[in-house]
Design a protein around this motif. Structure first.
Motif, PDB file in Angstrom:
ATOM      1  N   ASN A 196      -8.131   1.477  -6.543  1.00 14.60           N
ATOM      2  CA  ASN A 196      -6.900   1.227  -7.296  1.00 14.60           C
ATOM      3  C   ASN A 196      -5.741   1.137  -6.305  1.00 14.60           C
ATOM      4  OD1 ASN A 196      -4.673   1.142  -8.928  1.00 14.60           O
ATOM      5  ND2 ASN A 196      -5.018   3.125  -9.918  1.00 14.60           N
ATOM      6  N   PRO A 197      -5.168  -0.058  -6.089  1.00 18.82           N
ATOM      7  CA  PRO A 197      -4.098  -0.240  -5.100  1.00 18.82           C
ATOM      8  C   PRO A 197      -2.871   0.634  -5.359  1.00 18.82           C
ATOM      9  CG  PRO A 197      -4.903  -2.353  -5.920  1.00 18.82           C
ATOM     10  CD  PRO A 197      -5.496  -1.305  -6.803  1.00 18.82           C
ATOM     11  N   ASP A 198      -2.679   1.078  -6.622  1.00 21.88           N
ATOM     12  CA  ASP A 198      -1.495   1.864  -6.972  1.00 21.88           C
ATOM     13  C   ASP A 198      -1.731   3.375  -6.936  1.00 21.88           C
ATOM     14  OD1 ASP A 198       0.008  -0.472  -7.457  1.00 21.88           O
ATOM     15  OD2 ASP A 198      -0.869  -0.642  -9.465  1.00 21.88           O
ATOM     16  N   SER A 199      -2.926   3.782  -6.528  1.00 21.01           N
ATOM     17  CA  SER A 199      -3.219   5.222  -6.510  1.00 21.01           C
ATOM     18  C   SER A 199      -2.460   5.922  -5.382  1.00 21.01           C
ATOM     19  CB  SER A 199      -4.720   5.454  -6.345  1.00 21.01           C
ATOM     20  OG  SER A 199      -5.169   4.933  -5.109  1.00 21.01           O
ATOM     21  N   SER A 200      -2.307   7.235  -5.526  1.00 20.57           N
ATOM     22  CA  SER A 200      -1.583   8.015  -4.518  1.00 20.57           C
ATOM     23  C   SER A 200      -2.431   8.204  -3.268  1.00 20.57           C
ATOM     24  CB  SER A 200      -1.221   9.394  -5.091  1.00 20.57           C
ATOM     25  OG  SER A 200      -0.354   9.265  -6.195  1.00 20.57           O
ATOM     26  N   LEU A 201      -1.763   8.527  -2.186  1.00 21.43           N
ATOM     27  CA  LEU A 201      -2.439   8.818  -0.926  1.00 21.43           C
ATOM     28  C   LEU A 201      -3.353  10.029  -1.109  1.00 21.43           C
ATOM     29  CD1 LEU A 201      -2.610   8.207   2.176  1.00 21.43           C
ATOM     30  CD2 LEU A 201      -0.764   9.893   2.450  1.00 21.43           C
ATOM     31  N   ALA A 215      -5.418  -1.275   6.213  1.00 22.32           N
ATOM     32  CA  ALA A 215      -6.853  -1.123   5.933  1.00 22.32           C
ATOM     33  C   ALA A 215      -7.082  -0.044   4.880  1.00 22.32           C
ATOM     34  CB  ALA A 215      -7.605  -0.777   7.220  1.00 22.32           C
ATOM     35  N   ILE A 216      -6.297   1.026   4.939  1.00 23.14           N
ATOM     36  CA  ILE A 216      -6.404   2.095   3.930  1.00 23.14           C
ATOM     37  C   ILE A 216      -6.095   1.530   2.547  1.00 23.14           C
ATOM     38  CG2 ILE A 216      -5.285   4.209   3.092  1.00 23.14           C
ATOM     39  CD1 ILE A 216      -5.044   5.103   6.018  1.00 23.14           C
ATOM     40  N   LEU A 217      -5.052   0.710   2.443  1.00 24.36           N
ATOM     41  CA  LEU A 217      -4.678   0.125   1.153  1.00 24.36           C
ATOM     42  C   LEU A 217      -5.739  -0.840   0.655  1.00 24.36           C
ATOM     43  CD1 LEU A 217      -0.851  -0.587   1.688  1.00 24.36           C
ATOM     44  CD2 LEU A 217      -1.920   1.399   0.618  1.00 24.36           C
ATOM     45  N   ARG A 218      -6.318  -1.638   1.553  1.00 27.75           N
ATOM     46  CA  ARG A 218      -7.366  -2.604   1.152  1.00 27.75           C
ATOM     47  C   ARG A 218      -8.613  -1.913   0.631  1.00 27.75           C
ATOM     48  NH1 ARG A 218      -5.936  -5.246   5.970  1.00 27.75           N
ATOM     49  NH2 ARG A 218      -7.817  -4.406   6.980  1.00 27.75           N
ATOM     50  N   ASN A 219      -8.922  -0.743   1.164  1.00 28.58           N
ATOM     51  CA  ASN A 219     -10.156  -0.036   0.797  1.00 28.58           C
ATOM     52  C   ASN A 219     -10.037   0.782  -0.486  1.00 28.58           C
ATOM     53  OD1 ASN A 219     -11.566  -1.009   3.024  1.00 28.58           O
ATOM     54  ND2 ASN A 219     -10.886   0.672   4.347  1.00 28.58           N
ATOM     55  N   ARG A 220      -8.851   0.821  -1.083  1.00 21.58           N
ATOM     56  CA  ARG A 220      -8.666   1.580  -2.319  1.00 21.58           C
ATOM     57  C   ARG A 220      -9.244   0.824  -3.509  1.00 21.58           C
ATOM     58  NH1 ARG A 220      -2.392   3.700  -1.965  1.00 21.58           N
ATOM     59  NH2 ARG A 220      -2.765   5.407  -0.486  1.00 21.58           N
ATOM     60  N   PRO A 230       0.795  14.314  -2.598  1.00 18.72           N
ATOM     61  CA  PRO A 230       1.426  13.326  -3.488  1.00 18.72           C
ATOM     62  C   PRO A 230       2.925  13.550  -3.664  1.00 18.72           C
ATOM     63  CG  PRO A 230       0.028  14.840  -4.743  1.00 18.72           C
ATOM     64  CD  PRO A 230      -0.258  15.082  -3.295  1.00 18.72           C
ATOM     65  N   GLN A 231       3.373  14.810  -3.576  1.00 19.21           N
ATOM     66  CA  GLN A 231       4.806  15.079  -3.696  1.00 19.21           C
ATOM     67  C   GLN A 231       5.572  14.586  -2.466  1.00 19.21           C
ATOM     68  OE1 GLN A 231       5.990  19.018  -5.159  1.00 19.21           O
ATOM     69  NE2 GLN A 231       3.884  19.380  -5.800  1.00 19.21           N
ATOM     70  N   VAL A 232       4.959  14.764  -1.299  1.00 18.63           N
ATOM     71  CA  VAL A 232       5.572  14.226  -0.075  1.00 18.63           C
ATOM     72  C   VAL A 232       5.651  12.705  -0.171  1.00 18.63           C
ATOM     73  CG1 VAL A 232       5.291  13.916   2.415  1.00 18.63           C
ATOM     74  CG2 VAL A 232       4.871  16.158   1.396  1.00 18.63           C
ATOM     75  N   GLU A 233       4.572  12.094  -0.662  1.00 16.86           N
ATOM     76  CA  GLU A 233       4.552  10.635  -0.814  1.00 16.86           C
ATOM     77  C   GLU A 233       5.684  10.170  -1.737  1.00 16.86           C
ATOM     78  OE1 GLU A 233       1.319   7.082  -1.655  1.00 16.86           O
ATOM     79  OE2 GLU A 233       0.992   9.047  -2.564  1.00 16.86           O
ATOM     80  N   GLN A 234       5.900  10.895  -2.819  1.00 15.64           N
ATOM     81  CA  GLN A 234       6.952  10.523  -3.769  1.00 15.64           C
ATOM     82  C   GLN A 234       8.340  10.599  -3.141  1.00 15.64           C
ATOM     83  OE1 GLN A 234       6.515  12.939  -7.303  1.00 15.64           O
ATOM     84  NE2 GLN A 234       4.465  12.160  -7.730  1.00 15.64           N
ATOM     85  N   ILE A 235       8.622  11.689  -2.421  1.00 13.26           N
ATOM     86  CA  ILE A 235       9.957  11.837  -1.827  1.00 13.26           C
ATOM     87  C   ILE A 235      10.171  10.798  -0.728  1.00 13.26           C
ATOM     88  CG2 ILE A 235       9.294  13.594  -0.113  1.00 13.26           C
ATOM     89  CD1 ILE A 235      12.654  13.432  -1.952  1.00 13.26           C
ATOM     90  N   VAL A 236       9.120  10.466   0.024  1.00 15.41           N
ATOM     91  CA  VAL A 236       9.243   9.450   1.073  1.00 15.41           C
ATOM     92  C   VAL A 236       9.482   8.075   0.448  1.00 15.41           C
ATOM     93  CG1 VAL A 236       8.043   8.248   2.934  1.00 15.41           C
ATOM     94  CG2 VAL A 236       7.917  10.738   2.782  1.00 15.41           C
ATOM     95  N   GLN A 237       8.728   7.758  -0.621  1.00 13.71           N
ATOM     96  CA  GLN A 237       8.922   6.472  -1.307  1.00 13.71           C
ATOM     97  C   GLN A 237      10.350   6.352  -1.836  1.00 13.71           C
ATOM     98  OE1 GLN A 237       5.763   6.637  -4.205  1.00 13.71           O
ATOM     99  NE2 GLN A 237       4.403   5.330  -2.969  1.00 13.71           N
ATOM    100  N   LYS A 238      10.823   7.409  -2.460  1.00  9.40           N
ATOM    101  CA  LYS A 238      12.175   7.414  -3.010  1.00  9.40           C
ATOM    102  C   LYS A 238      13.214   7.246  -1.895  1.00  9.40           C
ATOM    103  CE  LYS A 238      15.352  10.420  -5.586  1.00  9.40           C
ATOM    104  NZ  LYS A 238      15.517  11.760  -6.210  1.00  9.40           N
TER     105      LYS A 238
END
Length: 433
Positions: free
Chosen positions: A280-285, A273-278, A108-116
């Motif tokens: 909660n669409p806003d949840s972390s990877l 497809a990963i996003l559709r199967n969640r 989740p920390q990698v996801e945050q830095i990439v999003q930013k």
């Protein structure tokens, strides 16, 4: 063996503008066979593209061979030859950058830095990708090590470290005005900053953050070799092991994807497809989502196979080695040219083509013997999983939420480390705008 003193160093450093095996290696293999001798930076060297010999040398570490770096590297990077110290370094690196750490806290920390980072890129007219990815990786890795905050730092340390890395393959002439001299100066400044952080942390034993530096300081009570200077050099070495390879892989990935829109479509479909199967669409990877990225991981493997960021594995002979009727004398050096395995047309059909789908038909045995982007044997890089997870997370956010266009650059050059002549400039925009 080339000229006196310099040997064939100049021929080795002549840039090659292809993902294929460097002409220095290719031409000599055609002339002399898969194992040949030469002289590089004044040292006698055996270079090998022979799979059997390479596998044998990997298994001989600690017996008849030891780790070796070019003189330029060895003067500026920590090299630890004692088994117990090597084991400690590997264990502490894995505890902070290994699989369990990725699963439990890093993803989740990698996801945050990439999003930013991508959000910032989308507000700019263009981005020079090599510099931008290097800064992202440098800042993130230092934050994991000792809470470094680039936004509140008076100096852009990532630039100094990038200059240091650039100077590693230069001729070791410590004269003002040379690349090597600038390299030494930048290294000294980065080490000085790190040394100040370590001193500050040692002076405040009650303040603990649970990061890499805290772990190392705590271990000073039980590990005699852990000194203040050792910890500084260790952090510098780990930073080097993550900074350049991952940024080079990221740049090459986007360069290759830019040239292959159908592969981008397949990659995008997997992540949408990963996003559709969640639920909660806003949840972390999640870790399960990361492990489900089959095509993405094939793309990464194909980039690693073609990229060959390092020109090979380097070893020094400590006892005479007999192989195939020849003797490699003690004191000589060996370069295991792993790119030759990864570009072998007998294993990888049409080896220079970017074809992630080829990995669907490869068995695990073939892969283990012919694919070594992170080294092999006891020297398998402790950051291998961290590298893959970082690139996969970057691609997940990029293709699902953004689009990009190559503006200019992306011309590949090996000298002999993979680089990009003139960089690679891209424009990034959000999909929903």
């Amino acid at each position: 063996m080339g000229f006196p003193l310099i040997g064939e160093t100049i021929q080795l450093l002549i840039p090659s503008r292809s993902l294929d095996l460097h002409p220095f290696i290719k031409n000599r293999v055609q002339r002399y066979g898969p194992i040949f001798r030469t002289s590089v930076v004044g040292r006698p060297v055996v270079m090998s593209t022979d799979p059997k010999f390479n596998h044998y040398i990997i298994t001989e570490e600690g017996k008849s061979v030891e780790l070796w770096y070019l003189d330029t590297f060895s003067k500026m990077l920590p090299i630890y030859g004692v088994g117990s110290i090597q084991k400690y370094i590997r264990n502490i690196a894995l505890s902070h950058f290994g699989v369990e750490s990725i699963r439990e806290r890093l993803l989740p920390q990698v996801e945050q830095i990439v999003q930013k980072t991508l959000r910032s890129w989308s507000t700019q007219k263009s981005v020079e990708l090599k510099h931008a990815t290097s800064s992202m990786l440098f800042d993130f890795t230092l934050k994991q090590m000792f809470g470094y905050d680039s936004e509140n730092s008076p100096e852009k340390l990532s630039d100094k470290f990038a200059n240091f890395v650039h100077g590693l393959m230069s001729l070791p002439l410590n004269i003002p005005g040379t690349t090597y001299h600038k390299c030494l100066k930048d290294q000294k400044e980065v080490l000085s900053m790190m040394r100040g952080i370590v001193k500050e942390r040692l002076a405040s034993p009650d303040k603990r953050r649970g990061d890499f530096l805290d772990h190392a300081i705590q271990d000073m009570k039980t590990e005699n070799f852990l000194t203040e200077d050792f910890i500084v050099q260790l952090m510098f070495g780990i930073l080097f092991g993550t900074f350049e390879p991952i940024s080079a892989v990221l740049v090459l990935t986007l360069k290759l994807l830019s040239d292959h829109p159908l592969i981008v479509e397949e990659l995008t479909a997997e992540h949408e497809a990963i996003l559709r199967n969640r639920h909660n669409p806003d949840s972390s990877l999640s870790w399960d989502e990361y492990k489900s990225m089959t095509f993405t991981l094939n793309v990464i493997n194909e980039v690693l196979r073609l990229g060959n960021v390092a020109p090979g594995l380097l070893r020094r002979v400590t006892k005479d080695i007999k192989f195939n009727g020849y003797i490699v004398p003690a004191g000589w050096d060996i370069v295991l040219v792993t790119p030759a395995l990864q570009l072998n047309p007998e294993t990888f059909k049409d080896p220079i083509a970017f074809n992630p789908s080829r990995w669907k038909g490869l068995d695990s045995y073939t892969i283990s013997k012919n694919f070594m982007p992170f080294g092999g044997g006891i020297r398998q890089c402790a950051g291998a999983d961290y590298s893959r997870a970082f690139v996969a997370t970057f691609l997940h956010i990029l293709v699902s939420k953004y689009r990009w266009t190559k503006i200019k650059g992306g011309n590949i050059v090996r000298k002999p480390i993979l680089d990009f002549e003139g960089g690679l400039e891209i424009e990034v925009s959000e999909k929903n705008k």
